[in-house]
Design an enzyme around this catalytic site. Structure first.
Site, short mmCIF file in Angstrom:
data_model
loop_
_atom_site.label_atom_id
_atom_site.label_comp_id
_atom_site.label_asym_id
_atom_site.label_seq_id
_atom_site.Cartn_x
_atom_site.Cartn_y
_atom_site.Cartn_z
N HIS A 222 -49.00 -65.88 150.57
CA HIS A 222 -48.86 -65.82 152.12
C HIS A 222 -47.37 -65.99 152.69
O HIS A 222 -47.04 -65.18 153.59
CB HIS A 222 -49.33 -67.16 152.78
N HIS A 339 -49.26 -74.70 147.93
CA HIS A 339 -48.29 -74.42 147.09
C HIS A 339 -47.36 -75.56 147.11
O HIS A 339 -46.94 -76.40 148.16
CB HIS A 339 -47.99 -73.02 147.40
#
Length: 362
Positions: A222, A339
């Site tokens: 992303h 993340h």
């Protein structure tokens, strides 16, 4: 250095610092927030159909702006096309595949640092392992994929296969499972070996079989994608920005109360006004339930046509700015929810490997 070159240089620094600043701000917010206070649904409609398809939306809006403001000829168009082809190829190699049958760069990094496709479906109590995927919906879909796989593969009469399918069905239905005396470690190993998980080298293949991508260093796809999109849009904004802003300013001056005319039509169609002014109040029902809906529909269509023409056809820079704001907000949500900082940084650096070369030198 000329004024134009100085302005372009300043804008370039703003362009290149945008995503790093957001990552730093998001990381600080995450550090000083309560654990799990920031949550986002990876499987939401917005994420699946908008953010994950972001390169297509970005391409459509940015290219329409280029064509609308610069036309289909000239050196600037060739440079834009060159940058776009390079960015698209880099996006594909990093997130989709390096070549046919070769896993993308982000998955190569993941597996080379110890990542693998896991099928640890069951916990020590023969319940559904809460660490198997990060949401109930994903766990359910993975179980369905595994059940389909075992239904289509394996030898009939294989007792371990039948027990595996029984337990998967039991997890899917949520019923009371009979204790078959099966060791969960043995069952998980059987699933892992049956689908040849060791040969799975990409996150797409792992997800398609129902596995869970875990372990290793997982560069944020992303962050990588949003960085490329923002850099492409901001970079090309330097090409047509002056012309686009000038046109938008001129169009706004020419409106001269067009929105006010629409409001006036709405007020003229008001049933209350009709009731007050009408010499024949008995006709108000026909006015209220027949004429008013038709007039309101006509007003709505006029407003939509006006907005489409003004924003999409005449001033698509408004779409571009809206998309940039959307992507920057999505980047912040990603930093807060998914993340680690190291994985955010890796995604950013891989994006900048090409971005710096394209917008600093080309």
């Amino acid at each position: 250095m000329s004024t134009v070159r100085r302005e372009r240089s300043r804008f370039l620094w703003v362009q290149l610092s945008l995503c790093p600043v957001i990552i730093v701000v998001g990381t600080v917010m995450r550090i000083f927030s309560e654990p799990n206070s920031w949550n986002a649904d990876k499987d939401s409609t917005v994420n699946i159909w908008f953010i994950k398809q972001g390169w297509a939306w970005t391409s459509a809006v940015c290219w329409w702006c280029v064509v609308r403001y610069k036309g289909l000829g000239g050196r600037s168009l060739r440079q834009t096309a060159l940058r776009y082809v390079a960015l698209t190829a880099w996006w594909y190699a990093f997130t989709q595949a390096i070549w046919f049958g070769i896993a993308p760069i982000m998955d190569q990094v993941f597996t080379s640092t110890g990542g693998h496709c896991s099928f640890d479906v069951f916990d020590t109590g023969m319940g559904l392992n809460s660490g198997f995927h990060d949401s109930e919906g994903r766990r359910t879909r993975s179980l369905q994929k595994l059940l389909q796989w075992f239904t289509a593969h394996g030898a009939q009469g294989d007792e371990l296969r039948e027990r595996t399918m029984y337990w998967i069905r039991c997890m899917l239905t949520g019923g009371q499972c009979e204790n078959t005396g099966l060791d969960p470690t043995e069952l998980n190993s059987y699933i892992q070996d049956s689908v040849t998980a060791s040969a799975i080298r990409s996150s797409h293949a792992c997800s398609r079989l129902g596995g869970h991508w875990m372990g290793g260093h997982d560069p944020s796809g992303h962050v990588f994608l949003i960085t490329l999109m923002c850099m492409f849009m901001l970079g090309e904004l330097q090409v047509f920005g002056r012309r686009a802003i000038g046109k938008l300013s001129a169009d706004c001056q020419q409106l001269q109360g067009a929105p006010g005319k629409i409001v006036a039509r709405i007020l003229q169609a008001s049933p209350i006004r009709e009731l007050i002014n009408s010499e024949a109040p008995q006709h108000i029902l026909r006015r209220l339930f027949v004429q008013l809906p038709l007039e309101s529909l006509a007003i709505l269509v006029s407003a939509v046509v006006f907005g489409f023409r003004f924003i999409v056809l005449e001033n698509p820079i408004l779409l571009l700015v809206g998309l940039i704001l959307t992507w920057t907000w999505s980047l912040l949500v990603t930093i807060l929810s998914f993340h680690s900082f190291a994985e955010h940084l890796t995604g950013l650096l891989f994006a900048y490997l090409l971005v710096l070369a394209l917008y600093w030198y080309i």
